[in-house]
Each structure stands twice: as structure tokens, then as C-alpha cells.
Scaffold this motif. Structure first.
Motif, PDB file in Angstrom:
ATOM      1  N   UNK A 286     -20.260  47.921  -1.356  1.00  0.00           N
ATOM      2  CA  UNK A 286     -19.871  49.107  -2.045  1.00  0.00           C
ATOM      3  C   UNK A 286     -19.516  48.635  -3.703  1.00  0.00           C
ATOM      4  N   UNK A 287     -19.833  49.373  -4.787  1.00  0.00           N
ATOM      5  CA  UNK A 287     -19.479  49.001  -5.999  1.00  0.00           C
ATOM      6  C   UNK A 287     -18.436  49.719  -6.709  1.00  0.00           C
ATOM      7  N   UNK A 288     -17.348  49.044  -7.196  1.00  0.00           N
ATOM      8  CA  UNK A 288     -16.193  49.756  -7.624  1.00  0.00           C
ATOM      9  C   UNK A 288     -16.469  49.900  -9.183  1.00  0.00           C
ATOM     10  N   UNK A 289     -16.549  51.111  -9.375  1.00  0.00           N
ATOM     11  CA  UNK A 289     -17.109  51.347 -10.954  1.00  0.00           C
ATOM     12  C   UNK A 289     -15.816  51.474 -11.859  1.00  0.00           C
ATOM     13  N   UNK A 290     -14.774  51.456 -11.504  1.00  0.00           N
ATOM     14  CA  UNK A 290     -13.433  51.363 -12.482  1.00  0.00           C
ATOM     15  C   UNK A 290     -13.197  52.760 -12.395  1.00  0.00           C
ATOM     16  N   UNK A 291     -12.726  53.210 -13.762  1.00  0.00           N
ATOM     17  CA  UNK A 291     -12.545  54.624 -14.066  1.00  0.00           C
ATOM     18  C   UNK A 291     -10.932  54.972 -13.600  1.00  0.00           C
ATOM     19  N   UNK A 292      -9.935  53.954 -13.674  1.00  0.00           N
ATOM     20  CA  UNK A 292      -8.838  53.898 -13.153  1.00  0.00           C
ATOM     21  C   UNK A 292      -8.077  54.716 -14.338  1.00  0.00           C
ATOM     22  N   UNK A 293      -8.339  54.549 -15.548  1.00  0.00           N
ATOM     23  CA  UNK A 293      -7.512  55.213 -16.537  1.00  0.00           C
ATOM     24  C   UNK A 293      -7.394  56.819 -16.282  1.00  0.00           C
ATOM     25  N   UNK A 294      -8.417  57.495 -15.557  1.00  0.00           N
ATOM     26  CA  UNK A 294      -8.169  58.849 -15.468  1.00  0.00           C
ATOM     27  C   UNK A 294      -7.113  59.390 -14.460  1.00  0.00           C
ATOM     28  N   UNK A 295      -6.518  58.375 -13.695  1.00  0.00           N
ATOM     29  CA  UNK A 295      -5.534  58.845 -12.706  1.00  0.00           C
ATOM     30  C   UNK A 295      -4.331  59.637 -13.134  1.00  0.00           C
ATOM     31  N   UNK A 296      -3.678  59.139 -14.246  1.00  0.00           N
ATOM     32  CA  UNK A 296      -2.736  59.691 -14.981  1.00  0.00           C
ATOM     33  C   UNK A 296      -2.893  61.288 -15.213  1.00  0.00           C
ATOM     34  N   UNK A 297      -4.136  61.461 -15.876  1.00  0.00           N
ATOM     35  CA  UNK A 297      -4.586  62.897 -15.888  1.00  0.00           C
ATOM     36  C   UNK A 297      -4.336  63.720 -14.673  1.00  0.00           C
ATOM     37  N   UNK A 298      -5.307  63.157 -13.773  1.00  0.00           N
ATOM     38  CA  UNK A 298      -5.350  63.769 -12.425  1.00  0.00           C
ATOM     39  C   UNK A 298      -4.183  64.150 -11.590  1.00  0.00           C
ATOM     40  N   UNK A 299      -3.211  63.205 -12.107  1.00  0.00           N
ATOM     41  CA  UNK A 299      -2.073  63.408 -11.160  1.00  0.00           C
ATOM     42  C   UNK A 299      -1.130  64.800 -11.948  1.00  0.00           C
ATOM     43  N   UNK A 300      -1.552  64.969 -13.093  1.00  0.00           N
ATOM     44  CA  UNK A 300      -0.880  66.213 -13.718  1.00  0.00           C
ATOM     45  C   UNK A 300      -1.423  67.232 -13.024  1.00  0.00           C
ATOM     46  N   UNK A 301      -2.578  67.076 -12.989  1.00  0.00           N
ATOM     47  CA  UNK A 301      -3.570  68.539 -12.398  1.00  0.00           C
ATOM     48  C   UNK A 301      -3.082  68.610 -10.811  1.00  0.00           C
ATOM     49  N   UNK A 302      -3.020  67.596 -10.100  1.00  0.00           N
ATOM     50  CA  UNK A 302      -2.405  67.903  -8.950  1.00  0.00           C
ATOM     51  C   UNK A 302      -1.045  68.200  -8.679  1.00  0.00           C
ATOM     52  N   UNK A 303      -0.167  67.782  -9.465  1.00  0.00           N
ATOM     53  CA  UNK A 303       1.179  68.372  -9.543  1.00  0.00           C
ATOM     54  C   UNK A 303       1.113  69.809  -9.729  1.00  0.00           C
ATOM     55  N   UNK A 304       0.247  70.402 -10.524  1.00  0.00           N
ATOM     56  CA  UNK A 304       0.393  71.841 -10.827  1.00  0.00           C
ATOM     57  C   UNK A 304      -0.207  72.566  -9.789  1.00  0.00           C
ATOM     58  N   UNK A 305      -0.871  71.831  -8.926  1.00  0.00           N
ATOM     59  CA  UNK A 305      -1.316  72.518  -7.518  1.00  0.00           C
ATOM     60  C   UNK A 305      -0.875  72.254  -6.323  1.00  0.00           C
TER      61      UNK A 305
END
Length: 312
Positions: A286-305
Motif C-alpha cells: 500500500x502507498x502512504x501518500x501523505x496528506x497529514x497536514x489536513x488532520x487539524x482542519x478535519x478535527x475541527x469539523x469532527x468536533x462540530x459534528x
């Protein structure tokens, strides 16, 4: 201070063993996320030859497109700073530009890109849909002057060339190569670089089967397939089941996954292994393509939900 980066150098990533399963099936993860702290994963691969081409053409500015939490926007801004090029980001959502200071305070992706010197131009969603038209791009030329254009997500022929370098000679030992799919550029590169006996599996993060047409623009091989059941209702859509999987994976293997791409990829692979999709003795990479910088923003969305947060 961003780490220096030599786009002329050959850079390879390590494969990390994840687990052995029943029937002799094994899973490894190619750690493309470790290539560089700010320009990691497939974003490094996609931007590499575009940066070199911009320098060859003696262009001083990169212009590209993306959403408010785009990995591509963040990586292009960082790559531009490292390479001494100005960067311009055409960002979907004109409301974000009404109060830039407030937007940057709430959006870590745009805040990072801004800190790298990226200039923003916020446009309406209607205008953004016209970004590939000649009229739209002529207006950009009039506003910003001469620039080197990198498409949304970074996918073009030069990006495919970069993604072909993900696989090395030693990776021919694997029977299956699996990667998440956004625009189709990374998967196209993997297909082109694959051996005849290998099967390439793409796990789209978007709902629908339209990506097949895009992939065929860049690859003529037929040793690939799209697995359409693990998009979790669409791009950037997640639920508690996916978040719990990502957190469990992090705790067990000490590897962070992102919820947009690689998290869905690994969830799908584990589910397919359990359901008997892979033949006995299969070796999966499996290829880990990175993208970890977006976790902070996603957590804000998850918190609201009121959903579980991604642990880091």
C-alpha cells in the motif's frame, strides 16, 4: 525554516512491514509520507518535474488551484518557497477572502501556505468550475502576469512522470500495489511503472466511477482496477467507524493515516483481506501518500459534528 529539497536528486522511500494475515497474505506500507515534512507523499512526486519545468522556462511564479484544506495548496506553497518561486493559490470559496485574518486564524492549511508566501485569490464556486477555460486563465494572466500553471491536484503529464518514480526495482516482489485515488495521477504513474504480473488497485476518495476515463488518459495498461466501496459517501466524508480505524491503526502500528485518502485506503485493504478478496500468499504494497497536514482542519469539523477526533 523549511528543509532544503533537491528536486534533481533521486529520492526513494522505505517499505514498512505492517502485518501477516491468514492464508499467507502479507501487507507492507510504502512510506512516501516521510519524503519531506512539508512536501511529502504524492505531492512531492507530482510537483517535482513541474518545478524543474518552471525553472527551465525561466518562470518565476507558480499558480495553482485548490480548496480551503487542500494538501496540494500547502505542498505547492512549500515547494515554491524552497525553490525560490512565488506562488499564487486560486482558492474555491470567495467568502473566505472577506476577512483573511479570521480565515487564517481558523484554517491551518491556508495559514501554512500564507506563511510560505503564497498569494491568495478567492473565487466563487461558480467561477472556480470554469478554472480550466481559456477565458478564465486569460483573466488570471491579466491580473497576475506571466506564471507557470499547475493544475488542481497537480495532475498533468509531468506529475505522472514523477509518480512513476514511486515504485522501485525491489517493489516488483509484490503482487498487488494499492493506492488511494483523487485525480488519478498517482495511480496512473503506478500503473505505468508496474510489472506485467502486478495488479494495481485504486481506492477512490470520491464517489462514482468517472476516474477510469481520467486514468486512461495517462496509461494504456490494463492491469488495474478501481475499488469503489470505500469512499465513505464521498470526498472528505468520514464517520466514526473510519476515525476509530485510523486511531486503532495509529496505536497498533505507530503510523498516522489521514482521513481523506490513506485512512480509507487501509480500511478498504483490511476489509478486503478479511472478506477473502486476495488470493492465498498475496504480497500487498500500500502507498502512504501523505496528506497529514489536513488532520487539524478535519478535527475541527469532527468536533462540530460530535464525532471522535483523530489522535496525533
Amino acid at each position: 525554516m523549511l528543509n532544503s529539497l533537491n528536486f534533481n536528486a533521486e529520492i526513494s522511500s522505505e517499505n514498512q512491514f505492517i502485518a501477516d494475515f491468514s492464508d499467507g497474505i502479507s501487507l507492507h506500507l510504502k512510506r512516501e509520507d516521510l519524503l519531506h515534512p512539508e512536501v511529502s507523499g504524492n505531492k512531492f512526486r507530482k510537483i517535482k518535474y513541474n518545478i524543474l519545468e518552471a525553472e527551465k522556462q525561466e518562470k518565476k511564479t507558480l499558480l495553482t488551484f485548490g480548496g480551503a484544506y487542500s494538501n496540494h495548496i500547502a505542498a505547492t506553497a512549500a515547494a515554491g518557497k524552497i525553490s525560490g518561486l512565488k506562488t499564487i493559490g486560486i482558492i474555491r470559496g470567495e467568502e473566505l477572502g472577506e476577512n483573511l485574518e479570521n480565515t487564517l486564524a481558523q484554517n491551518s492549511t491556508l495559514q501554512f501556505a500564507h506563511s510560505c508566501g503564497m498569494q491568495f485569490r478567492f473565487v466563487s464556486r461558480e467561477a472556480y468550475r470554469k478554472k480550466e477555460t481559456l477565458e478564465f486563465q486569460q483573466k488570471l494572466n491579466e491580473e497576475f502576469g506571466e506564471f507557470y500553471l499547475v493544475p488542481e491536484g497537480g495532475t498533468n503529464q509531468l506529475a505522472i512522470k514523477g509518480c512513476e518514480e514511486i515504485l522501485s526495482e525491489k517493489d516488483k516482489e509484490f503482487d498487488f500495489i494499492a493506492a488511494s485515488v483523487g485525480t488519478g495521477g498517482t495511480l496512473s504513474g503506478l500503473i505505468n511503472a508496474s510489472a506485467e504480473n502486478q495488479k494495481i488497485l485504486g481506492f477512490p476518495a470520491l464517489k462514482g466511477d468517472f476516474l477510469s476515463k481520467e486514468i486512461r488518459k495517462f496509461s494504456s495498461k490494463n492491469n488495474w482496477d478501481l475499488i469503489l466501496n470505500y469512499h465513505f459517501s464521498g470526498y472528505a466524508k468520514v464517520n466514526a467507524q473510519l476515525i476509530n480505524f485510523i486511531n486503532t491503526f495509529k496505536k497498533k502500528y505507530e503510523i498516522q493515516l489521514d482521513p481523506i485518502y490513506t485512512g480509507k485506503l487501509l480500511f478498504g485493504i483490511f476489509d478486503l483481506i478479511e472478506s477473502g478478496y486476495f488470493p492465498s500468499g498475496s504480497k500487498i504494497l500500500a502507498i502512504h501518500t501523505g496528506g497529514l497536514q489536513g488532520i487539524t482542519g478535519m478535527n475541527k469539523i469532527l468536533e462540530k459534528k460530535n464525532l471522535p477526533l483523530i489522535t496525533d
